[in-house]
Design an enzyme around this catalytic site. Structure first.
Site, PDB file in Angstrom:
ATOM      1  N   GLY A   1      32.851  32.430  39.433  1.00 37.83           N
ATOM      2  CA  GLY A   1      33.202  31.680  38.176  1.00 37.83           C
ATOM      3  C   GLY A   1      34.584  32.298  37.417  1.00 37.83           C
ATOM      4  O   GLY A   1      35.289  32.989  38.155  1.00 37.83           O
ATOM      5  N   CYS A   2      34.885  31.995  36.465  1.00 34.94           N
ATOM      6  CA  CYS A   2      35.999  32.727  35.612  1.00 34.94           C
ATOM      7  C   CYS A   2      36.377  34.070  35.613  1.00 34.94           C
ATOM      8  O   CYS A   2      35.255  34.843  35.422  1.00 34.94           O
ATOM      9  CB  CYS A   2      36.071  32.132  34.204  1.00 34.94           C
ATOM     10  SG  CYS A   2      37.468  32.535  33.140  1.00 34.94           S
ATOM     11  N   TYR A   3      37.382  34.482  36.073  1.00 36.35           N
ATOM     12  CA  TYR A   3      37.662  35.991  36.316  1.00 36.35           C
ATOM     13  C   TYR A   3      37.777  36.740  34.949  1.00 36.35           C
ATOM     14  O   TYR A   3      37.541  38.020  34.773  1.00 36.35           O
ATOM     15  CB  TYR A   3      39.027  36.292  37.253  1.00 36.35           C
ATOM     16  CG  TYR A   3      40.169  35.356  36.552  1.00 36.35           C
ATOM     17  CD1 TYR A   3      40.735  35.441  35.518  1.00 36.35           C
ATOM     18  CD2 TYR A   3      40.890  34.842  37.798  1.00 36.35           C
ATOM     19  CE1 TYR A   3      41.753  34.964  35.244  1.00 36.35           C
ATOM     20  CE2 TYR A   3      42.002  34.136  37.411  1.00 36.35           C
ATOM     21  CZ  TYR A   3      42.586  34.285  36.212  1.00 36.35           C
ATOM     22  OH  TYR A   3      43.703  33.451  35.835  1.00 36.35           O
TER      23      TYR A   3
END
Length: 222
Positions: free
Chosen positions: A48-50
């Site tokens: 997912g989002c870093y």
């Protein structure tokens, strides 16, 4: 650059049904390397989002540095990568860790338990698309063996209510994103997305793994 995340987060916060299940403890890998003295080792993970992935692993004792970026991506600029329609690179983090303090298997335990939901396909919570897929990028055969054995162990034990979707694939490259995207959670602690998605996972890390939780996280440096 991340406007869609802000709109998605409004839905996440407003709808309890849309929220993911609270992270919980899971078994240690039965196949892991013993801690040993030596040079730093590297783990590259996508989940997912870093933003949140970086924030979580910067609070783990034994981690030396965490860089947000894209795995297997050409060094051609973030916007182009995000809006690519085919062969999309995955948002990922590059974790440098001390093998005398932390094993690769312990990193994967955190990854599967609190860093993301490994059962989701091409998404994480409010973020949808192949760039948000779950993937372990192995750098050597030992990492490949540990990752594959651990997934099989968790599947066999029925730890998750759905099949694990995490890919185990060779590392072909990693390209960091611009400095403005590094340490994003620390820089933007009151952003609705951060409050709704990232802070609960950081809290879960502290609750489940208090012995390795860092109250003062690492910070990114060029």
């Amino acid at each position: 650059m991340r406007i869609s995340r802000l709109f998605c987060c409004a839905f996440l916060l407003a709808s309890p049904a849309a929220a993911e299940q609270a992270p919980k403890p899971i078994p240690m890998p039965s196949s892991d390397e013993a801690r040993h003295a030596g040079d730093s080792e590297i783990a590259v993970l996508a989940g997912g989002c870093y933003w949140g992935m970086q924030a979580i692993f910067e609070r783990v004792h034994g981690v030396k540095a965490v860089t947000a970026g894209f795995s297997g991506a050409p060094a051609s600029g973030e916007d182009q990568l995000i809006h690519s329609s085919s062969g999309t690179p995955a948002e990922a983090v590059r974790i440098e860790f001390d093998p005398a303090q932390l094993t690769y298997g312990q990193i994967l335990q955190i990854y599967f338990s609190v860093a993301h939901d490994p059962t989701q396909v091409d998404r994480q919570g409010p973020d949808v698309g192949p760039q948000y897929r779950s993937a372990i990028y192995f750098d050597n055969n030992d990492q490949k063996r540990i990752a594959e054995n651990y997934i099989a162990q968790l599947q066999s034990a029925g730890v998750f209510p759905a099949p694990i979707a995490t890919q185990v694939v060779p590392l072909t490259g990693f390209h960091r994103v611009m400095s403005s995207q590094q340490d994003y959670v620390r820089k933007n602690p009151t952003l609705p997305y951060v409050l709704g998605v990232d802070m609960p996972r950081i809290a879960a890390l502290k609750r489940i793994y208090p012995g390795i939780y860092l109250d003062q996280p690492l910070t990114y440096s060029d």
